[in-house]
Enzyme design. Structure first.
Site, PDB file in Angstrom:
ATOM      1  N   TYR A  73      83.372  39.148  18.657  1.00 51.62           N
ATOM      2  CA  TYR A  73      83.497  37.810  18.569  1.00 51.62           C
ATOM      3  C   TYR A  73      84.828  37.449  17.936  1.00 51.62           C
ATOM      4  CZ  TYR A  73      78.499  37.547  18.985  1.00 51.62           C
ATOM      5  OH  TYR A  73      77.101  37.780  19.479  1.00 51.62           O
ATOM      6  N   GLY A 222      69.144  26.930  23.646  1.00 48.32           N
ATOM      7  CA  GLY A 222      69.860  26.908  25.137  1.00 48.32           C
ATOM      8  C   GLY A 222      71.358  26.731  25.209  1.00 48.32           C
TER       9      GLY A 222
END
Length: 339
Positions: A73, A222
């Site tokens: 990341y 999601g």
């Protein structure tokens, strides 16, 4: 927006994993915080480390203890961010980071589960995080060229040395999990799970419960879709990786909106938000399920934490569980997943 939580109302805790072969469970907050978007991939706003640090500190005040990051990341930027944020609060947090999905000098990435990379990666993560141990260390992606027994064997050595307290795997197949667990107890498995990604229910969750392994769903909203805020890719920044995600593609996104519309309807019934209902549904799947919704904003953090106060009826849970499957794969390239 529900905001029933204040700094004096803290999240409850649960345990990942079970006591076995000398390994003790890992106590974590009922909800964790995914930190990826603070440094990479979701780019709707400029990276603001100071704002992210305020969010991280507020999360601790609300009782969040599990913070999820990875060396990829940034790459590396997110671990360094957490290192700065937790410099004076290390004993209040459970740090989970990941290795094995490493950056290359050319800007690409390589899946590497070799024992050599296990050792190299933990030393880098410890330095960036400013700590002498990682609470939960995941293999980010399974390396098809390195037997899982070798990777977990190297991780077990780190446990013996005290540099890692618990071992996890991300996006691993049932067979890989069984083989890994035979070498050393696996505390947690991380993969995508939400109202629009139900795949783990078929084979993964039953095996985790058989073996006494906790489950940490990432992208429990999601990738932001279940918040109800995304009705068109036009709302996403030009460099946002979701623009290339099959479920957000033209035609698919419009078809998938029917899912969030039903979540919205339930939210209206319970006086919460779509995000809170989506998280409350996940929490209802078991105490061994610890979602890690990501955000870099305090307001969204407070909304997510408020999900623990949402009570869904049996009828509402069944209604949500009966939603249709989404249209489109969850990644443009599914090849590296589920090994």
């Amino acid at each position: 927006m529900s905001d029933s939580f204040s700094s004096d109302h803290r999240l409850s805790t649960t345990e990942l994993g079970t006591e076995q072969r000398g390994q003790v469970p890992l106590e974590v907050s009922r909800l964790g915080l995914g930190c990826m978007g603070m440094s990479a991939y979701y780019t709707g706003a400029a990276v603001d480390d100071e704002a992210s640090i305020r969010t991280l500190h507020r999360a601790i005040d609300l009782g969040v203890t599990l913070f999820d990051t990875a060396e990829i990341y940034g790459p590396y930027l997110n671990e360094s961010l957490l290192g700065r944020a937790f410099a004076d609060r290390r004993d209040e947090v459970v740090i989970a980071t990941k290795f094995g999905n490493r950056a290359t000098p050319e800007g690409g990435r390589v899946v590497d589960g070799s024992p050599e990379n296990v050792r190299r990666s933990i030393e880098g993560s410890l330095e960036r995080l400013g700590t002498d141990h990682v609470d939960l260390y995941y293999q980010h992606r399974i390396d098809p060229n390195t037997p899982i027994e070798e990777t977990v064997g190297a991780l077990a050595e780190l446990v013996e040395e005290g540099k890692v307290l618990h071992i996890g795997l991300s996006e691993a197949s049932v067979d890989t999990i069984r083989r890994a667990h035979a070498v050393h107890p696996i505390t947690a498995i991380q993969t995508e799970y939400s109202l629009w990604t139900r795949d783990p229910e078929t084979a993964l969750l039953p095996v985790l419960r058989e073996l006494g392994i906790g489950f940490v769903p990432y992208s429990p909203l999601g990738r932001g879709f279940l918040t109800g805020d995304i009705r068109s890719v036009d709302a996403l920044d030009a460099s946002d990786f979701r623009r290339n995600n099959p479920r957000f593609a033209e035609g698919n996104l419009e078809a998938n909106i029917r899912i969030v519309e039903e979540v919205d309807a339930v939210a209206a019934e319970v006086g919460g938000t779509a995000a809170q209902v989506a998280l409350a549904w996940l929490l209802a799947q078991g105490d061994d399920v610890v979602p890690i919704p990501g955000t870099k904003r305090v307001s969204r953090l407070k909304e997510n934490v408020g999900a623990v106060s949402i009570e869904l009826s049996a009828a509402q849970l069944e209604r949500l569980s009966s939603l249709p499957a989404p249209v489109g794969d969850r990644y443009a390239d599914m090849t590296p997943l589920g090994r």
